[in-house]
Enzyme design. Structure first.
Site, PDB file in Angstrom:
ATOM      1  N   CYS A   1     -19.351  -6.037   3.979  1.00 29.41           N
ATOM      2  CA  CYS A   1     -18.776  -4.680   4.319  1.00 29.41           C
ATOM      3  C   CYS A   1     -17.413  -4.644   3.465  1.00 29.41           C
ATOM      4  O   CYS A   1     -16.786  -5.708   3.335  1.00 29.41           O
ATOM      5  CB  CYS A   1     -18.366  -4.905   5.669  1.00 29.41           C
ATOM      6  SG  CYS A   1     -17.587  -3.218   6.595  1.00 29.41           S
TER       7      CYS A   1
ATOM      8  N   CYS B   1       0.679  -1.139   0.090  1.00 29.13           N
ATOM      9  CA  CYS B   1      -0.035   0.010  -0.037  1.00 29.13           C
ATOM     10  C   CYS B   1       0.799   1.187  -0.121  1.00 29.13           C
ATOM     11  O   CYS B   1       2.004   1.348   0.721  1.00 29.13           O
ATOM     12  CB  CYS B   1      -0.971  -0.090   1.124  1.00 29.13           C
ATOM     13  SG  CYS B   1      -1.864   1.505   1.397  1.00 29.13           S
TER      14      CYS B   1
ATOM     15  N   CYS C   1       0.527   4.845   7.026  1.00 34.05           N
ATOM     16  CA  CYS C   1       0.034   4.747   8.463  1.00 34.05           C
ATOM     17  C   CYS C   1       0.990   3.810   9.166  1.00 34.05           C
ATOM     18  O   CYS C   1       1.426   2.722   9.018  1.00 34.05           O
ATOM     19  CB  CYS C   1      -1.325   3.944   7.993  1.00 34.05           C
ATOM     20  SG  CYS C   1      -2.380   4.465   6.924  1.00 34.05           S
TER      21      CYS C   1
ATOM     22  N   CYS D   1     -19.010   2.174   9.068  1.00 35.52           N
ATOM     23  CA  CYS D   1     -18.505   1.466   9.941  1.00 35.52           C
ATOM     24  C   CYS D   1     -17.257   2.338  10.193  1.00 35.52           C
ATOM     25  O   CYS D   1     -16.396   2.452   9.152  1.00 35.52           O
ATOM     26  CB  CYS D   1     -18.146   0.091   9.450  1.00 35.52           C
ATOM     27  SG  CYS D   1     -16.776  -0.585  10.455  1.00 35.52           S
TER      28      CYS D   1
ATOM     29  N   CYS E   1     -16.478  -9.053   5.873  1.00 38.87           N
ATOM     30  CA  CYS E   1     -15.756  -7.788   5.668  1.00 38.87           C
ATOM     31  C   CYS E   1     -14.689  -7.956   4.820  1.00 38.87           C
ATOM     32  O   CYS E   1     -13.723  -8.779   5.238  1.00 38.87           O
ATOM     33  CB  CYS E   1     -15.239  -7.136   6.894  1.00 38.87           C
ATOM     34  SG  CYS E   1     -16.768  -7.025   8.199  1.00 38.87           S
TER      35      CYS E   1
ATOM     36  N   CYS F   1       0.324   0.239  10.237  1.00 42.62           N
ATOM     37  CA  CYS F   1       0.011  -0.646   9.464  1.00 42.62           C
ATOM     38  C   CYS F   1       0.854  -1.751   8.782  1.00 42.62           C
ATOM     39  O   CYS F   1       2.020  -0.935   8.284  1.00 42.62           O
ATOM     40  CB  CYS F   1      -0.925  -0.123   8.417  1.00 42.62           C
ATOM     41  SG  CYS F   1      -1.771  -1.548   7.391  1.00 42.62           S
TER      42      CYS F   1
ATOM     43  N   ARG G   1     -17.654  -2.352  18.171  1.00 40.79           N
ATOM     44  CA  ARG G   1     -16.964  -3.564  17.864  1.00 40.79           C
ATOM     45  C   ARG G   1     -15.636  -3.741  18.718  1.00 40.79           C
ATOM     46  O   ARG G   1     -14.721  -2.762  18.671  1.00 40.79           O
ATOM     47  CB  ARG G   1     -16.958  -3.852  16.427  1.00 40.79           C
ATOM     48  CG  ARG G   1     -16.169  -5.219  16.202  1.00 40.79           C
ATOM     49  CD  ARG G   1     -15.841  -5.491  14.749  1.00 40.79           C
ATOM     50  NE  ARG G   1     -17.175  -5.692  14.130  1.00 40.79           N
ATOM     51  CZ  ARG G   1     -17.495  -4.890  12.943  1.00 40.79           C
ATOM     52  NH1 ARG G   1     -16.478  -3.972  12.585  1.00 40.79           N
ATOM     53  NH2 ARG G   1     -18.745  -4.863  12.647  1.00 40.79           N
TER      54      ARG G   1
HETATM   55  N1  SAM Z   1      -6.524   0.593   3.233  1.00 41.06           N
HETATM   56  C1  SAM Z   1      -7.849   0.714   3.640  1.00 41.06           C
HETATM   57  C2  SAM Z   1      -7.955   2.041   4.735  1.00 41.06           C
HETATM   58  O1  SAM Z   1      -6.946   2.439   5.199  1.00 41.06           O
HETATM   59  O2  SAM Z   1      -8.962   2.739   4.659  1.00 41.06           O
HETATM   60  C3  SAM Z   1      -8.512  -0.365   4.295  1.00 41.06           C
HETATM   61  C4  SAM Z   1      -7.853  -1.226   5.081  1.00 41.06           C
HETATM   62  S1  SAM Z   1      -7.102  -0.753   6.451  1.00 41.06           S
HETATM   63  C5  SAM Z   1      -6.116  -1.806   7.047  1.00 41.06           C
HETATM   64  C6  SAM Z   1      -8.270  -0.642   7.816  1.00 41.06           C
HETATM   65  C7  SAM Z   1      -8.271  -0.168   9.228  1.00 41.06           C
HETATM   66  O3  SAM Z   1      -7.425  -1.383  10.062  1.00 41.06           O
HETATM   67  C8  SAM Z   1      -7.238   0.978   9.484  1.00 41.06           C
HETATM   68  O4  SAM Z   1      -8.062   2.129   9.231  1.00 41.06           O
HETATM   69  C9  SAM Z   1      -6.873   0.823  11.058  1.00 41.06           C
HETATM   70  O5  SAM Z   1      -7.759   1.348  11.779  1.00 41.06           O
HETATM   71  C10 SAM Z   1      -6.753  -0.753  11.305  1.00 41.06           C
HETATM   72  N2  SAM Z   1      -5.468  -1.391  11.513  1.00 41.06           N
HETATM   73  C11 SAM Z   1      -4.684  -1.613  10.413  1.00 41.06           C
HETATM   74  N3  SAM Z   1      -3.332  -2.004  11.082  1.00 41.06           N
HETATM   75  C12 SAM Z   1      -3.742  -2.019  12.484  1.00 41.06           C
HETATM   76  C13 SAM Z   1      -3.112  -2.517  13.409  1.00 41.06           C
HETATM   77  N4  SAM Z   1      -2.050  -2.825  13.315  1.00 41.06           N
HETATM   78  N5  SAM Z   1      -3.759  -2.659  14.737  1.00 41.06           N
HETATM   79  C14 SAM Z   1      -4.953  -2.249  14.601  1.00 41.06           C
HETATM   80  N6  SAM Z   1      -5.733  -1.746  13.894  1.00 41.06           N
HETATM   81  C15 SAM Z   1      -5.295  -1.677  12.509  1.00 41.06           C
HETATM   82 FE1  SF4 Z   2      -2.795   1.174   3.465  1.00 41.49          FE
HETATM   83 FE2  SF4 Z   2      -2.674   0.245   5.818  1.00 41.49          FE
HETATM   84 FE3  SF4 Z   2      -3.022   2.630   5.715  1.00 41.49          FE
HETATM   85 FE4  SF4 Z   2      -5.083   1.186   4.755  1.00 41.49          FE
HETATM   86  S1  SF4 Z   2      -4.267   1.259   6.816  1.00 41.49           S
HETATM   87  S2  SF4 Z   2      -4.433   2.711   3.719  1.00 41.49           S
HETATM   88  S3  SF4 Z   2      -3.851  -0.832   3.934  1.00 41.49           S
HETATM   89  S4  SF4 Z   2      -1.183   1.641   4.971  1.00 41.49           S
END
Ligand code: SAM
Ligand code: SF4
Ligand code: DTB
Length: 339
Positions: free
Chosen positions: A146, A71, A75, A206, A115, A78, A278
């Site tokens: 979802c 990606c 973040c 959500c 989801c 992530c 949740r």
């Molecule tokens: N890429 C898309 C986005 O960011 O909107 C969808 C997938 S992203 C993985 C969805 C959510 O997963 C993130 O907004 C975050 O809140 C949660 N998430 C991701 N990594 C995480 C982690 N290590 N611990 C807890 N929540 C996490």
């Molecule tokens: Fe990409 Fe992870 Fe951020 Fe979603 S949360 S936009 S998958 S880096």
């Protein structure tokens, strides 16, 4: 019924009329809630929960990563960001049939909602068509759908609505003030814009956040206040405990005191009384007792199945055992989930 008879079948204690759902929560009000003596906070959360929900019921959703890793966003939490060295391999978007096979298995294990998550900044139009086919296929199995695909414009949101999508997940993640320390590649306002496109298209929202990313108490209150002052509350509010993944910038973040985490669940329940709250990521690192306190604080949904998107979730048999120990049941089976 004579006084003193204990039943398990009268869980609602709805005051009449129900207090209105407020969308004008301030950070200070939420901070004051979070700081209440724990017994008082739990009493308020339970009173609010029981007014609108069966306190013995938990909705279960199963997650599938339909496009993993690589990606472009940064973040900090992530493992799917291409900017971190955490060993998650990038994959292509899954085929529709493979997704439906997983959805069938989730349905047979008792999940009410399926989801699907993709590690995109935003979907490309031809990929969105594939996701729409997935949504249609999963709905045909009798499950709620979802998806979480990153940022959407208004046209993309309407396309998903036309495919029959029930919920779109897009999190605020943290407070507006802490946000810049976690993500630099898109803004808080970008997130609010996507949420309003989803809402305007008529898809259920959500939206939640993450606890444990180095934020202070004010930021936690700020996250809940931001969610609870959206023009309409999200129907689902995932509260994630950070999963600290090696190789991500937050791998060494300080652990969250489980009692502090329960307080955030309670604040979400009190401020968003009609929403499903949740208990999302992070359960693998929680004791059964901490999860139980989260249910008592008003959490009434979990992700079920051994994997979240890329990280582990408790084994199905552990969850089935815990719910059985607590005399709780899931929203569709009214009985037992398959462990
Ligand atoms: N890429 C898309 C986005 O960011 O909107 C969808 C997938 S992203 C993985 C969805 C959510 O997963 C993130 O907004 C975050 O809140 C949660 N998430 C991701 N990594 C995480 C982690 N290590 N611990 C807890 N929540 C996490
Ligand atoms: Fe990409 Fe992870 Fe951020 Fe979603 S949360 S936009 S998958 S880096
Ligand atoms: C949400 O709030 N939590 C889920 C879901 N929405 C998509 C994702 C949790 C991801 C945890 C880290 C991982 O497994 O990659």
């Amino acid at each position: 019924m004579p006084d003193g008879v204990i039943t398990a079948t009268s869980p609602y204690h709805a005051p009449s009329p129900l207090p209105p759902v407020r969308t004008d929560w301030t950070r200070d009000e939420v901070a004051a809630l979070i700081a209440l003596p724990f017994p008082e906070l739990m009493f308020r959360a339970q009173s609010v929960h029981r007014a609108r929900f069966d306190s013995t019921e938990v909705q279960i959703s199963t997650l599938l990563s339909i496009k993993t890793g690589g990606c472009p966003e940064d973040c900090a939490y992530c493992p799917q960001s291409a900017k971190h060295e955490d060993g998650v391999k990038a994959t292509r978007l899954m085929a529709v049939e493979s997704v439906l096979k997983e959805a069938r298995a989730a349905r047979d294990a008792g999940a009410a909602r399926f989801c699907m998550g993709a590690a995109w900044r935003s979907p490309k139009d031809h990929d969105l068509e594939t996701v729409c086919a997935m949504v249609e296929g999963v709905k045909a199995l009798g499950m709620e759908t979802c998806v979480t695909l990153g940022m959407l414009d208004d046209r993309q949101a309407r396309r998903l609505r036309d495919a029959g999508l029930d919920y779109y997940n897009h999190n605020l993640d943290t407070s507006p003030e802490h946000y810049g320390a976690i993500i630099t590649t898109r803004t808080y306002q970008d997130r609010l814009d996507t949420l309003s496109h989803v809402r305007d298209a008529g898809i259920n929202v959500c939206c939640g956040g993450i606890v444990g990313m180095g934020e202070d108490e004010t930021d936690r209150a700020g996250l809940i206040a931001s969610l609870a002052s959206l023009p309409k509350h999200p129907e689902s509010v995932p509260i994630n405990l950070l999963v600290r993944v090696a190789g991500t910038p937050l791998a060494q973040a300080e652990a969250v005191d489980p009692i502090d985490f329960v307080r955030i669940i309670a604040a979400a329940r009190i401020t968003m009384p009609a929403s499903r709250v949740r208990l999302a990521a992070g359960r693998e690192d929680m004791t059964d007792e901490a999860q139980t306190l989260c249910f008592l604080a008003g959490a009434n949904s979990i992700f079920y199945g051994e994997k979240l998107l890329t990280t582990p979730n408790p084994e199905a048999s552990r969850d089935a055992r815990l719910l059985a120990r607590l005399g709780m049941h899931t929203s569709i089976t009214q009985g037992e989930i398959q462990g």
